[in-house]
Design a protein around this motif. Structure first.
Motif, PDB file in Angstrom:
ATOM      1  N   GLU A  55       0.724  -1.223  -0.011  1.00 31.69           N
ATOM      2  CA  GLU A  55       0.182   0.136  -0.093  1.00 31.69           C
ATOM      3  C   GLU A  55       1.043   1.287   0.013  1.00 31.69           C
ATOM      4  O   GLU A  55       0.786   2.010  -0.736  1.00 31.69           O
ATOM      5  CB  GLU A  55      -0.658  -0.306   1.140  1.00 31.69           C
ATOM      6  CG  GLU A  55      -1.738  -0.683   0.848  1.00 31.69           C
ATOM      7  CD  GLU A  55      -2.906  -1.351   1.870  1.00 31.69           C
ATOM      8  OE1 GLU A  55      -2.737  -0.621   3.259  1.00 31.69           O
ATOM      9  OE2 GLU A  55      -4.120  -1.553   1.646  1.00 31.69           O
ATOM     10  N   GLY A  56       1.882   1.232   0.711  1.00 27.14           N
ATOM     11  CA  GLY A  56       2.937   2.660   0.995  1.00 27.14           C
ATOM     12  C   GLY A  56       2.914   3.062  -1.220  1.00 27.14           C
ATOM     13  O   GLY A  56       3.561   3.650  -1.252  1.00 27.14           O
ATOM     14  N   LYS A  57       3.778   1.758  -1.676  1.00 31.20           N
ATOM     15  CA  LYS A  57       4.129   1.770  -3.202  1.00 31.20           C
ATOM     16  C   LYS A  57       3.276   2.877  -3.549  1.00 31.20           C
ATOM     17  O   LYS A  57       2.955   3.427  -4.663  1.00 31.20           O
ATOM     18  CB  LYS A  57       4.717   0.922  -3.933  1.00 31.20           C
ATOM     19  CG  LYS A  57       6.222   0.445  -3.381  1.00 31.20           C
ATOM     20  CD  LYS A  57       7.222   0.794  -3.807  1.00 31.20           C
ATOM     21  CE  LYS A  57       8.594   0.856  -2.829  1.00 31.20           C
ATOM     22  NZ  LYS A  57       9.048   2.389  -3.532  1.00 31.20           N
ATOM     23  N   LEU A  58       1.925   1.322  -3.150  1.00 34.16           N
ATOM     24  CA  LEU A  58       0.348   1.968  -4.651  1.00 34.16           C
ATOM     25  C   LEU A  58      -0.122   3.162  -4.197  1.00 34.16           C
ATOM     26  O   LEU A  58      -0.393   4.477  -5.092  1.00 34.16           O
ATOM     27  CB  LEU A  58      -0.924   0.960  -3.500  1.00 34.16           C
ATOM     28  CG  LEU A  58      -0.519  -0.363  -4.324  1.00 34.16           C
ATOM     29  CD1 LEU A  58      -1.598  -1.480  -3.961  1.00 34.16           C
ATOM     30  CD2 LEU A  58      -0.123  -0.754  -6.201  1.00 34.16           C
ATOM     31  N   ARG A  59       0.543   4.437  -2.742  1.00 37.10           N
ATOM     32  CA  ARG A  59       0.201   5.172  -2.517  1.00 37.10           C
ATOM     33  C   ARG A  59       0.727   6.344  -3.592  1.00 37.10           C
ATOM     34  O   ARG A  59       0.038   7.461  -3.324  1.00 37.10           O
ATOM     35  CB  ARG A  59       0.333   5.380  -1.082  1.00 37.10           C
ATOM     36  CG  ARG A  59      -1.011   5.599  -0.385  1.00 37.10           C
ATOM     37  CD  ARG A  59      -1.049   5.721   1.360  1.00 37.10           C
ATOM     38  NE  ARG A  59       0.519   5.875   2.013  1.00 37.10           N
ATOM     39  CZ  ARG A  59      -0.077   4.729   2.632  1.00 37.10           C
ATOM     40  NH1 ARG A  59      -0.913   3.604   2.264  1.00 37.10           N
ATOM     41  NH2 ARG A  59       1.068   3.886   3.185  1.00 37.10           N
ATOM     42  N   ASP A 129      -6.029   4.234 -21.905  1.00 40.62           N
ATOM     43  CA  ASP A 129      -4.895   3.989 -21.595  1.00 40.62           C
ATOM     44  C   ASP A 129      -3.673   4.750 -20.355  1.00 40.62           C
ATOM     45  O   ASP A 129      -3.173   4.282 -19.958  1.00 40.62           O
ATOM     46  CB  ASP A 129      -4.937   5.098 -23.048  1.00 40.62           C
ATOM     47  CG  ASP A 129      -5.544   4.299 -24.446  1.00 40.62           C
ATOM     48  OD1 ASP A 129      -5.243   2.783 -24.312  1.00 40.62           O
ATOM     49  OD2 ASP A 129      -5.090   4.589 -25.239  1.00 40.62           O
ATOM     50  N   ALA A 130      -4.980   6.059 -20.231  1.00 40.19           N
ATOM     51  CA  ALA A 130      -4.182   6.171 -18.792  1.00 40.19           C
ATOM     52  C   ALA A 130      -4.277   5.428 -17.170  1.00 40.19           C
ATOM     53  O   ALA A 130      -3.284   5.371 -16.947  1.00 40.19           O
ATOM     54  CB  ALA A 130      -5.016   7.660 -18.219  1.00 40.19           C
ATOM     55  N   GLY A 131      -5.466   4.043 -17.714  1.00 41.23           N
ATOM     56  CA  GLY A 131      -5.270   3.538 -16.593  1.00 41.23           C
ATOM     57  C   GLY A 131      -4.248   2.351 -17.028  1.00 41.23           C
ATOM     58  O   GLY A 131      -3.643   1.721 -15.603  1.00 41.23           O
ATOM     59  N   ARG A 132      -3.823   2.141 -18.061  1.00 41.48           N
ATOM     60  CA  ARG A 132      -3.220   1.221 -18.159  1.00 41.48           C
ATOM     61  C   ARG A 132      -1.395   1.636 -17.999  1.00 41.48           C
ATOM     62  O   ARG A 132      -0.750   0.868 -17.474  1.00 41.48           O
ATOM     63  CB  ARG A 132      -3.668   0.933 -20.061  1.00 41.48           C
ATOM     64  CG  ARG A 132      -4.080  -0.143 -20.389  1.00 41.48           C
ATOM     65  CD  ARG A 132      -4.189  -0.961 -21.322  1.00 41.48           C
ATOM     66  NE  ARG A 132      -5.994  -1.782 -22.188  1.00 41.48           N
ATOM     67  CZ  ARG A 132      -5.438  -2.818 -22.095  1.00 41.48           C
ATOM     68  NH1 ARG A 132      -5.233  -3.423 -21.336  1.00 41.48           N
ATOM     69  NH2 ARG A 132      -7.194  -3.455 -22.619  1.00 41.48           N
ATOM     70  N   THR A 133      -1.213   2.480 -18.458  1.00 42.04           N
ATOM     71  CA  THR A 133      -0.560   3.635 -18.205  1.00 42.04           C
ATOM     72  C   THR A 133       0.197   2.981 -16.376  1.00 42.04           C
ATOM     73  O   THR A 133       1.449   2.993 -16.466  1.00 42.04           O
ATOM     74  CB  THR A 133       0.240   4.429 -18.810  1.00 42.04           C
ATOM     75  OG1 THR A 133      -0.223   4.519 -20.224  1.00 42.04           O
ATOM     76  CG2 THR A 133       1.810   5.602 -18.383  1.00 42.04           C
ATOM     77  N   HIS A 136       0.735   0.305 -15.036  1.00 47.08           N
ATOM     78  CA  HIS A 136       2.117  -0.569 -14.818  1.00 47.08           C
ATOM     79  C   HIS A 136       3.470   0.457 -14.757  1.00 47.08           C
ATOM     80  O   HIS A 136       3.858  -0.178 -13.833  1.00 47.08           O
ATOM     81  CB  HIS A 136       2.290  -0.272 -16.827  1.00 47.08           C
ATOM     82  CG  HIS A 136       3.832  -0.425 -17.211  1.00 47.08           C
ATOM     83  ND1 HIS A 136       4.237  -1.807 -17.793  1.00 47.08           N
ATOM     84  CD2 HIS A 136       5.140   0.468 -17.185  1.00 47.08           C
ATOM     85  CE1 HIS A 136       5.411  -1.884 -17.918  1.00 47.08           C
ATOM     86  NE2 HIS A 136       5.797  -0.569 -18.005  1.00 47.08           N
ATOM     87  N   GLU A 137       2.607   1.678 -14.351  1.00 46.31           N
ATOM     88  CA  GLU A 137       3.615   2.188 -13.055  1.00 46.31           C
ATOM     89  C   GLU A 137       3.813   1.756 -12.186  1.00 46.31           C
ATOM     90  O   GLU A 137       4.479   1.327 -11.748  1.00 46.31           O
ATOM     91  CB  GLU A 137       3.797   3.616 -13.596  1.00 46.31           C
ATOM     92  CG  GLU A 137       3.881   4.363 -14.643  1.00 46.31           C
ATOM     93  CD  GLU A 137       3.446   5.672 -15.407  1.00 46.31           C
ATOM     94  OE1 GLU A 137       2.656   5.886 -14.268  1.00 46.31           O
ATOM     95  OE2 GLU A 137       3.795   6.163 -16.202  1.00 46.31           O
ATOM     96  N   LEU A 142       5.774  -2.085  -7.245  1.00 45.48           N
ATOM     97  CA  LEU A 142       5.537  -3.328  -6.737  1.00 45.48           C
ATOM     98  C   LEU A 142       5.760  -4.655  -7.122  1.00 45.48           C
ATOM     99  O   LEU A 142       6.903  -4.881  -5.883  1.00 45.48           O
ATOM    100  CB  LEU A 142       4.571  -3.952  -7.077  1.00 45.48           C
ATOM    101  CG  LEU A 142       3.388  -2.720  -6.302  1.00 45.48           C
ATOM    102  CD1 LEU A 142       1.828  -3.305  -6.696  1.00 45.48           C
ATOM    103  CD2 LEU A 142       3.694  -3.102  -4.910  1.00 45.48           C
ATOM    104  N   ASP A 143       7.240  -4.496  -8.111  1.00 44.28           N
ATOM    105  CA  ASP A 143       8.129  -5.840  -8.579  1.00 44.28           C
ATOM    106  C   ASP A 143       9.174  -4.851  -8.106  1.00 44.28           C
ATOM    107  O   ASP A 143       9.908  -5.990  -7.283  1.00 44.28           O
ATOM    108  CB  ASP A 143       8.442  -5.721 -10.109  1.00 44.28           C
ATOM    109  CG  ASP A 143       9.348  -6.739 -10.488  1.00 44.28           C
ATOM    110  OD1 ASP A 143       9.173  -7.844 -10.266  1.00 44.28           O
ATOM    111  OD2 ASP A 143      10.443  -6.356 -11.373  1.00 44.28           O
ATOM    112  N   ALA A 144       9.562  -3.770  -7.205  1.00 46.27           N
ATOM    113  CA  ALA A 144      10.658  -3.181  -6.810  1.00 46.27           C
ATOM    114  C   ALA A 144      10.718  -3.982  -5.784  1.00 46.27           C
ATOM    115  O   ALA A 144      12.221  -3.438  -5.202  1.00 46.27           O
ATOM    116  CB  ALA A 144      11.141  -1.880  -7.633  1.00 46.27           C
ATOM    117  N   VAL A 145       9.987  -4.196  -5.386  1.00 48.52           N
ATOM    118  CA  VAL A 145       9.625  -4.611  -3.922  1.00 48.52           C
ATOM    119  C   VAL A 145       9.610  -6.186  -3.731  1.00 48.52           C
ATOM    120  O   VAL A 145       8.750  -6.482  -2.486  1.00 48.52           O
ATOM    121  CB  VAL A 145       9.541  -3.444  -2.671  1.00 48.52           C
ATOM    122  CG1 VAL A 145       9.631  -2.032  -2.828  1.00 48.52           C
ATOM    123  CG2 VAL A 145       7.505  -3.433  -3.474  1.00 48.52           C
TER     124      VAL A 145
END
Length: 178
Positions: A55-59, A129-133, A136-137, A142-145
């Motif tokens: 959640e920290g990353k998502l925020r 498209d904005a949602g997909r971008t 993805h980001e 999340l992959d980084a953690v």
């Protein structure tokens, strides 16, 4: 020379909360299955650690867990479209929660609603498209953690997935025969 006896841990020296609970469970000779209780406690503690990290990353991307999972469900679907009722079932949330998340994400132009082509009672939700971008980001972050599983190895992940799959099947979550 007599062998030195190691003192058993005391509540003051136990640093793991699950070990602490085990100490008192045994000391009080509680009824019930100690192992199930301790595994539940450990799993819930880890779930909290994982959720806090994720959640920290998502925020940082303006999302909460429900919003991210809703967008990912749309992203993973073949056409990027699902019914709100299907999203609620897939995310294991109440239909109202899925609707409120849809409202938030639609306001941000990350998805849009449209009527179902054959069932006028149903509403389709489609990722933009904005949602997909954005999803993805957020997924890269999340992959980084390691998606909240830092320090896990491929062997650990496979073993955990196997155990969770077995337990989810036994609980009726997967739709597979028990």
């Amino acid at each position: 020379m007599a062998a030195r006896r190691t003192a058993s841990p005391t509540p003051d020296t136990i640093t793991d909360p699950v070990d602490w609970a085990q100490h008192y469970w045994r000391e009080q000779r509680l009824d019930g299955d100690e192992q199930h209780f301790l595994v539940m406690s450990s799993l819930l503690r880890y779930q909290r650690i994982m959720v806090d990290l994720v959640e920290g990353k998502l925020r940082e991307h303006g999302l909460n867990m429900t919003d991210y999972l809703l967008l990912m469900t749309l992203q993973l679907s073949e056409a990027g479209t699902r019914l709100i009722s299907s999203l609620a079932r897939n995310l294991m949330v109440h239909a109202t929660t899925a609707t409120l998340a849809t409202d938030r994400l639609e306001t941000k132009k990350l998805l849009y609603r449209s009527p179902h082509p054959t069932d006028r009672r149903a509403t389709c939700v489609t990722i933009t498209d904005a949602g997909r971008t954005l999803v993805h980001e957020a997924t890269v972050a999340l992959d980084a953690v390691e998606f909240g599983l830092p320090g896990s190895t491929p062997v650990d992940l496979k073993a955990l997935m196997d155990v969770l799959s077995t337990l989810r099947t036994a609980a009726g979550d997967t739709g597979r025969p028990r």
